[in-house]
Write an enzyme that holds these catalytic residues in place. Sequence first.
Site, PDB file in Angstrom:
ATOM      1  N   CYS B  87      22.314  -7.334  47.233  1.00  0.00           N
ATOM      2  CA  CYS B  87      22.199  -6.249  47.116  1.00  0.00           C
ATOM      3  C   CYS B  87      22.995  -6.114  45.801  1.00  0.00           C
ATOM      4  CB  CYS B  87      22.440  -5.334  48.152  1.00  0.00           C
ATOM      5  SG  CYS B  87      21.499  -3.712  47.715  1.00  0.00           S
ATOM      6  N   HIS B 196      18.893  -7.190  52.839  1.00  0.00           N
ATOM      7  CA  HIS B 196      20.036  -7.408  53.588  1.00  0.00           C
ATOM      8  C   HIS B 196      19.997  -8.100  54.851  1.00  0.00           C
ATOM      9  CE1 HIS B 196      22.647  -4.493  51.419  1.00  0.00           C
ATOM     10  NE2 HIS B 196      21.534  -3.872  51.327  1.00  0.00           N
ATOM     11  N   GLU B 198      22.255  -9.337  56.588  1.00  0.00           N
ATOM     12  CA  GLU B 198      23.292  -8.843  57.583  1.00  0.00           C
ATOM     13  C   GLU B 198      22.765  -7.736  58.350  1.00  0.00           C
ATOM     14  OE1 GLU B 198      23.232  -8.241  54.292  1.00  0.00           O
ATOM     15  OE2 GLU B 198      24.283  -6.361  53.938  1.00  0.00           O
TER      16      GLU B 198
END
Lengths: 79, 225
Positions: B87, B196, B198
Amino acid sequence: MKLRVTVMPKNGVLDPQGKAIQQALGGLGFAGVEDVRAGKVIILDVAETDAAAAKAAGEEMARKLLANTVIESFTVEAI
Amino acid sequence: MKAAIIVFPGTNRERDMAIALERVTGRKPAMLWHRDTALPQGLDLVVLPGGFSYGDYLRCGAMAAQSPLMAEVKAFAARGGHVLGVCNGFQMLCEAGLLPGALLKNASLRFLAMDCTMRVERADTVYTRGYQQGQEFKATMAHGDGNYFCDAETLARLEGERLVSLRYSGANRNGSINAIAGILSPNLRVMGMMPHPENCVDPLVGGEDGLPMFQGLAESFLTAA
C-alpha cells in the site's frame, strides 16, 4: 528571491481531479469547458540572489522531490 | 527469518504486519523508526507498511522516500536484500525509484475500502511461493491512490520480463494499467503491492487468504538461515 514551481500531470497521464472539476463546472452551468488539468504551484523563498542560479537550484529540487517526473512535468520561474 | 518493519509518522499498518510476520516465524520483527540511521545486521526482509506517511503531503510516499532510513533501505536492496512494500509502502518504493512507475489517484476518485481478488501471475518468488501459479486469493484494499501507472515502454518491459506478480482478477476498481496489483524488481527481491495481505491472516478477522504469502517468506528464509 522567490521561485514559482508549477507541477502538472503529464500529457497522457490520467488526471481524475481535472475530470472531476470539469464535471463540476458543467454542473454549475459553465458550458464549453473542454478539458481541465489540475496541478499544483509551490512558491519557494530562497536566499540565492542570482536568478539563473536560483532557477537551476529550483529545477534540481523539482527533479528530486517537488515533482515525480514519471507522472508530472514541471516549470520553474523566478518571480 | 529476521524481518524489520519501518515506521514513519502517519504509518498505521505496522502492527498488522508485525502480527502477520510473528504468526509465521514465531519471532517479533524489529520495529524501526524512519529517523534511525542503520538497519540491524543480518536482516532477511525489510517491510514498508501501509498507512498515510507524512499525511500523504506532496504525493503519497514522496516524503517517506526521502527519509534517512530509506537511504539504508536502498543500499540494502542494492546489495540484493528483500524489500516488501504494501500500500503506502508500494508508493514509497516507486517514489524511491526501487520500482518503476507511480500510483495515481483511483480512477473513480473514491477511497476504496473493500476486499479485492488477485491472481498470482508468478509463484516462483519468495513472496508468492506459498500460492499456486494462477491461484486467486482475497485481500483487503484501503487506498485512495492505488491506480498503478507507467509509460508504455516500462509496461512492455514489466510484462515482457514477467515482473507483474499480482493482477486484479474480476473488478479493477482503482483503474490500474493492465490491472496490475503488484510488481517485482528485475532480481525478484523487491515487491510492491497495493492490497493488504497482512489483513487476511486470521480466520476470525477477514480470513487467511494472505497467510500463504507470509508462510512462503518464512519458509524461504528458514532454509536460507
